[in-house]
Design a protein around this motif. Structure first.
Motif, PDB file in Angstrom:
ATOM      1  N   UNK A 159       0.840  -1.205   0.000  1.00 57.24           N
ATOM      2  CA  UNK A 159       0.000   0.000   0.000  1.00 57.24           C
ATOM      3  C   UNK A 159       0.873   1.252   0.000  1.00 57.24           C
ATOM      4  N   UNK A 160       0.692   2.098  -0.998  1.00 56.60           N
ATOM      5  CA  UNK A 160       1.392   3.373  -1.010  1.00 56.60           C
ATOM      6  C   UNK A 160       0.850   4.282   0.067  1.00 56.60           C
ATOM      7  N   UNK A 161       1.747   4.994   0.765  1.00 58.68           N
ATOM      8  CA  UNK A 161       1.335   5.841   1.890  1.00 58.68           C
ATOM      9  C   UNK A 161       1.508   7.329   1.592  1.00 58.68           C
ATOM     10  N   UNK A 162       2.727   7.739   1.346  1.00 59.67           N
ATOM     11  CA  UNK A 162       3.002   9.154   1.125  1.00 59.67           C
ATOM     12  C   UNK A 162       4.370   9.302   0.496  1.00 59.67           C
ATOM     13  N   UNK A 163       4.636  10.515   0.012  1.00 62.02           N
ATOM     14  CA  UNK A 163       5.873  10.755  -0.732  1.00 62.02           C
ATOM     15  C   UNK A 163       6.328  12.190  -0.500  1.00 62.02           C
ATOM     16  N   UNK A 164       7.648  12.379  -0.437  1.00 61.66           N
ATOM     17  CA  UNK A 164       8.232  13.705  -0.270  1.00 61.66           C
ATOM     18  C   UNK A 164       9.011  14.060  -1.521  1.00 61.66           C
ATOM     19  N   UNK A 165       8.637  15.156  -2.185  1.00 56.84           N
ATOM     20  CA  UNK A 165       9.314  15.547  -3.414  1.00 56.84           C
ATOM     21  C   UNK A 165      10.643  16.230  -3.102  1.00 56.84           C
ATOM     22  N   UNK A 166      11.426  16.441  -4.130  1.00 59.25           N
ATOM     23  CA  UNK A 166      12.713  17.118  -3.948  1.00 59.25           C
ATOM     24  C   UNK A 166      12.523  18.556  -3.480  1.00 59.25           C
ATOM     25  N   UNK A 167      11.359  19.119  -3.728  1.00 62.59           N
ATOM     26  CA  UNK A 167      11.068  20.487  -3.305  1.00 62.59           C
ATOM     27  C   UNK A 167      10.440  20.536  -1.916  1.00 62.59           C
ATOM     28  N   UNK A 168      10.259  19.369  -1.290  1.00 60.71           N
ATOM     29  CA  UNK A 168       9.717  19.352   0.065  1.00 60.71           C
ATOM     30  C   UNK A 168       8.217  19.273   0.154  1.00 60.71           C
ATOM     31  N   UNK A 169       7.569  18.944  -0.937  1.00 62.80           N
ATOM     32  CA  UNK A 169       6.109  18.810  -0.936  1.00 62.80           C
ATOM     33  C   UNK A 169       5.723  17.365  -0.655  1.00 62.80           C
ATOM     34  N   UNK A 170       4.716  17.193   0.206  1.00 58.15           N
ATOM     35  CA  UNK A 170       4.257  15.855   0.559  1.00 58.15           C
ATOM     36  C   UNK A 170       2.974  15.527  -0.187  1.00 58.15           C
ATOM     37  N   UNK A 171       2.965  14.345  -0.781  1.00 58.74           N
ATOM     38  CA  UNK A 171       1.781  13.801  -1.431  1.00 58.74           C
ATOM     39  C   UNK A 171       1.319  12.589  -0.639  1.00 58.74           C
ATOM     40  N   UNK A 172       0.062  12.572  -0.253  1.00 57.86           N
ATOM     41  CA  UNK A 172      -0.493  11.440   0.480  1.00 57.86           C
ATOM     42  C   UNK A 172      -1.254  10.531  -0.484  1.00 57.86           C
ATOM     43  N   UNK A 194      -3.490   7.564   6.773  1.00 58.99           N
ATOM     44  CA  UNK A 194      -2.298   8.071   7.452  1.00 58.99           C
ATOM     45  C   UNK A 194      -2.186   9.589   7.415  1.00 58.99           C
ATOM     46  N   UNK A 195      -3.002  10.228   6.597  1.00 57.48           N
ATOM     47  CA  UNK A 195      -2.941  11.682   6.526  1.00 57.48           C
ATOM     48  C   UNK A 195      -3.339  12.281   7.871  1.00 57.48           C
ATOM     49  N   UNK A 196      -2.505  13.193   8.353  1.00 57.92           N
ATOM     50  CA  UNK A 196      -2.731  13.774   9.669  1.00 57.92           C
ATOM     51  C   UNK A 196      -2.000  13.053  10.776  1.00 57.92           C
ATOM     52  N   UNK A 197      -1.506  11.847  10.505  1.00 57.73           N
ATOM     53  CA  UNK A 197      -0.758  11.087  11.522  1.00 57.73           C
ATOM     54  C   UNK A 197       0.690  10.844  11.105  1.00 57.73           C
ATOM     55  N   UNK A 198       0.952  10.736   9.822  1.00 56.80           N
ATOM     56  CA  UNK A 198       2.290  10.456   9.307  1.00 56.80           C
ATOM     57  C   UNK A 198       2.819  11.696   8.581  1.00 56.80           C
ATOM     58  N   UNK A 199       4.070  12.021   8.837  1.00 60.85           N
ATOM     59  CA  UNK A 199       4.698  13.140   8.139  1.00 60.85           C
ATOM     60  C   UNK A 199       6.108  12.745   7.705  1.00 60.85           C
ATOM     61  N   UNK A 200       6.610  13.465   6.722  1.00 65.63           N
ATOM     62  CA  UNK A 200       7.943  13.202   6.185  1.00 65.63           C
ATOM     63  C   UNK A 200       8.835  14.419   6.358  1.00 65.63           C
ATOM     64  N   UNK A 201      10.113  14.153   6.557  1.00 67.94           N
ATOM     65  CA  UNK A 201      11.097  15.220   6.598  1.00 67.94           C
ATOM     66  C   UNK A 201      12.402  14.692   5.998  1.00 67.94           C
TER      67      UNK A 201
END
Length: 125
Positions: free
Chosen positions: A46-59, A64-71
């Motif tokens: 299951x795909x969850x989320x992704x962080x782009x090279x520009x720092x944008x997160x795609x859920x 998991x939205x609202x509970x998982x974050x990327x840095x």
């Protein structure tokens, strides 16, 4: 050679938090989008989320939205998945991945080209 290595998995109680790491070698992780997916026993990845090279997160997963974050820490060539308010249904093997593109794919987030070996997360009391 491209290499992704996840770490930080383990056992956590429901409601708890955990931070997973995805360390890259063979390429500069900050230049590319890094995605996370998970696979529970008997289920498809299951795909969850992704962080782009520009720092944008795609859920990709509403659960998991609202509970998982990327840095990202470019100095360490590492992306972090911060998970909070964990539930038993979050139990799975978690993977990081990349397609060596700057931007995240629109979806579904489970078909990147290069994957790490995964790290087990178990949420249980």
């Amino acid at each position: 050679q491209v290499y992704l290595a996840e770490s930080g998995g383990g056992l956590v109680h429901p409601g708890g938090s955990l931070r997973l790491s995805c360390a890259a070698s063979g390429f500069t992780e900050g230049h590319f989008a890094i995605g996370w997916a998970r696979q529970a026993p008997g289920k498809e990845r299951e795909g969850l989320l992704c962080l782009s090279s520009r720092g944008l997160t795609t859920y990709y997963a509403d659960s998991v939205e609202g509970r998982f974050t990327l840095s990202r820490d470019n100095a360490k060539n590492t992306v972090y998945l911060q998970m909070s308010s964990l539930k038993p249904e979050d139990t799975a093997v978690y993977y990081c991945a990349t397609d060596h593109h700057f931007d995240c794919p629109r979806g579904p987030g489970n078909d990147f080209g290069s994957w790490g070996q995964g790290t087990q997360v178990t949420v249980s009391s």
